[in-house]
Design an enzyme around this catalytic site. Structure first.
Site, PDB file in Angstrom:
ATOM      1  N   SER A 116      88.442  59.165  72.109  1.00 38.68           N
ATOM      2  CA  SER A 116      87.659  59.402  70.893  1.00 38.68           C
ATOM      3  C   SER A 116      87.511  60.878  70.548  1.00 38.68           C
ATOM      4  O   SER A 116      87.431  61.230  69.371  1.00 38.68           O
ATOM      5  CB  SER A 116      86.270  58.763  71.027  1.00 38.68           C
ATOM      6  OG  SER A 116      86.378  57.380  71.243  1.00 38.68           O
ATOM      7  N   HIS A 174      82.701  63.318  70.859  1.00 39.54           N
ATOM      8  CA  HIS A 174      83.293  63.182  69.523  1.00 39.54           C
ATOM      9  C   HIS A 174      83.098  64.467  68.721  1.00 39.54           C
ATOM     10  O   HIS A 174      84.032  64.986  68.106  1.00 39.54           O
ATOM     11  CB  HIS A 174      82.654  62.009  68.781  1.00 39.54           C
ATOM     12  CG  HIS A 174      82.760  60.707  69.502  1.00 39.54           C
ATOM     13  ND1 HIS A 174      82.043  59.596  69.131  1.00 39.54           N
ATOM     14  CD2 HIS A 174      83.511  60.335  70.584  1.00 39.54           C
ATOM     15  CE1 HIS A 174      82.347  58.593  69.936  1.00 39.54           C
ATOM     16  NE2 HIS A 174      83.221  59.014  70.827  1.00 39.54           N
TER      17      HIS A 174
END
Length: 200
Positions: A116, A174
């Site tokens: 991610s 992220h």
């Protein structure tokens, strides 16, 4: 939807293959190659790279691989293999470093895994390269311009990280991936905080 260039295709296959191995020997694999907090006693430097190839469950793998295909394939065709791999590595490592700082700050000892961080770096790059392009995300299924999509998801990650730090999702990985990608693009362009690049 773009075709599959070689690096994106290879990453899709590698991550899927690694997930299949995880089903057989997950605890051992994650013990060595997931990203463990420094204070856990299990941290190894290579984990800043290898954690991106591991995934926690089938949906985790699916959404990351779908995002890699959706945003990464076209970027690879424009940038070429070398720059594309440099960018993915920078986003992934920056995401990992950010997550290490965050887990140290809140005293968390569980591992982080998944692509991610690199994916959110790609999302940022896509928004910077094609800001006016309309895309249809899976969630929410509402058409929006790429620059709005990036801003919305970045904002949601920040809010989720601040208000739900123990929710089991590496929100700051992220955000770190986005930051690392942004810094690398600025470096390539010779924009602040980096000095202008000289033309040869």
């Amino acid at each position: 939807m773009p075709q599959l260039p070689p690096v994106t295709k290879a990453l899709l296959l590698i991550c899927t293959a690694v997930f299949c191995v995880q089903l057989l020997m997950g605890p051992w694999l994650e013990g060595w190659f997931a990203l463990w907090p420094v204070a856990s006693g299990h941290f190894m430097p290579w984990q800043l790279f290898t954690y991106a190839f591991l995934h926690g469950e089938p949906l985790h793998l699916f959404f990351n691989m779908f995002g890699l295909y959706m945003f990464g394939a076209e970027i690879e065709m424009i940038w070429g293999r070398r720059r594309y791999m440099q960018y993915l590595a920078a986003s992934s490592i920056a995401g990992g470093l950010t997550q290490l700082v965050f887990t140290a700050a809140i005293g968390q000892f569980g591992p982080t895994l998944g692509a991610s961080g690199a994916l959110f770096g790609l999302l940022l790059a896509f928004g910077m390269m094609f800001p006016e392009r309309t895309i249809m995300p899976l969630f929410p299924p509402i058409p929006m311009k790429a620059k709005i999509f990036v801003a919305v998801f970045g904002g949601l990650e920040l809010l989720s990280g601040v208000f739900s730090p123990y929710g089991g999702v590496a929100h700051f990985a992220h955000l770190g991936g986005m930051l690392g990608g942004w810094l690398l693009i600025r470096f390539w362009r010779g924009q602040p905080p980096f000095p202008p690049r000289r033309r040869r």
